[in-house]
Design an enzyme around this catalytic site. Structure first.
Site, mmCIF file in Angstrom:
data_model
loop_
_atom_site.group_PDB
_atom_site.id
_atom_site.type_symbol
_atom_site.label_atom_id
_atom_site.label_comp_id
_atom_site.label_asym_id
_atom_site.label_seq_id
_atom_site.Cartn_x
_atom_site.Cartn_y
_atom_site.Cartn_z
ATOM 1 N N CYS A 297 0.809 -1.222 0.000
ATOM 2 C CA CYS A 297 0.000 0.000 0.000
ATOM 3 C C CYS A 297 0.843 1.274 0.000
ATOM 4 O O CYS A 297 0.301 2.371 -0.087
ATOM 5 C CB CYS A 297 -0.963 0.017 1.187
ATOM 6 S SG CYS A 297 -2.246 -1.244 1.035
ATOM 7 N N HIS B 176 -12.526 10.253 -7.986
ATOM 8 C CA HIS B 176 -11.567 10.290 -9.089
ATOM 9 C C HIS B 176 -10.433 11.288 -8.849
ATOM 10 O O HIS B 176 -10.077 12.070 -9.735
ATOM 11 C CB HIS B 176 -12.278 10.542 -10.428
ATOM 12 C CG HIS B 176 -12.993 9.316 -10.911
ATOM 13 N ND1 HIS B 176 -14.220 8.950 -10.409
ATOM 14 C CD2 HIS B 176 -12.633 8.389 -11.808
ATOM 15 C CE1 HIS B 176 -14.597 7.825 -11.004
ATOM 16 N NE2 HIS B 176 -13.657 7.455 -11.843
ATOM 17 N N GLU C 224 -12.573 0.270 2.314
ATOM 18 C CA GLU C 224 -11.689 0.218 1.145
ATOM 19 C C GLU C 224 -12.023 -1.015 0.305
ATOM 20 O O GLU C 224 -11.915 -0.984 -0.912
ATOM 21 C CB GLU C 224 -10.228 0.161 1.583
ATOM 22 C CG GLU C 224 -9.711 1.453 2.106
ATOM 23 C CD GLU C 224 -8.214 1.438 2.337
ATOM 24 O OE1 GLU C 224 -7.653 2.530 2.461
ATOM 25 O OE2 GLU C 224 -7.589 0.365 2.382
#
Length: 134
Positions: A23, A67, A122
């Site tokens: 990550c 986005h 997530e």
């Protein structure tokens, strides 16, 4: 005690600093967000809160994140963990609704509805929660 929950989602990229693992590389998620409001009494219409007001505020905050590369947003101090995202969304909902004259801020013993937590998923199996009632 009554509780209502609304849901929204957004897609965004991020990476984690000070993290040793995959990550730490730029990657993305399709986040799912839940906003929870609770209160001890219902209004004259038999509702805790108008779903549409809460849903609109949640969706507006998520739209600001959609986005994007979350690391580009100063508010996350270059480390947009799910925990920090949850707190950001909580604060955003509170601020937007206050502009409309709706105070969902939490305080002990409050008898009006209060936003008490925001969940950020997530993935289906990984959730962070920002909670203010304890």
């Amino acid at each position: 005690m009554f509780e209502v929950r609304v849901t929204a989602d957004f897609a965004a990229a991020h990476f984690l600093r000070d993290y040793n693992g995959k990550c730490e590389n730029l990657h993305g998620h399709n986040y799912k967000v839940y906003a929870h409001v609770k209160g001890p009494k219902l209004n004259e219409g038999g509702m805790l809160l108008d779903f549409s007001k809460l849903k609109a505020a949640l969706r507006e905050v998520c739209k600001q994140l959609d986005h994007t590369n979350l690391n580009d947003l100063a508010v996350f101090d270059q480390n947009p963990s799910a925990e920090r995202i949850a707190m950001y969304i909580y604060d955003g909902i509170i601020a937007l609704l206050k502009k409309e004259g709706i105070d969902l801020s939490y305080s002990a013993g409050k008898t009006e509805p209060a936003l008490y937590c925001v969940d950020v998923f997530e993935t289906e199996t990984s959730r962070a929660r920002y909670r203010v009632d304890e």
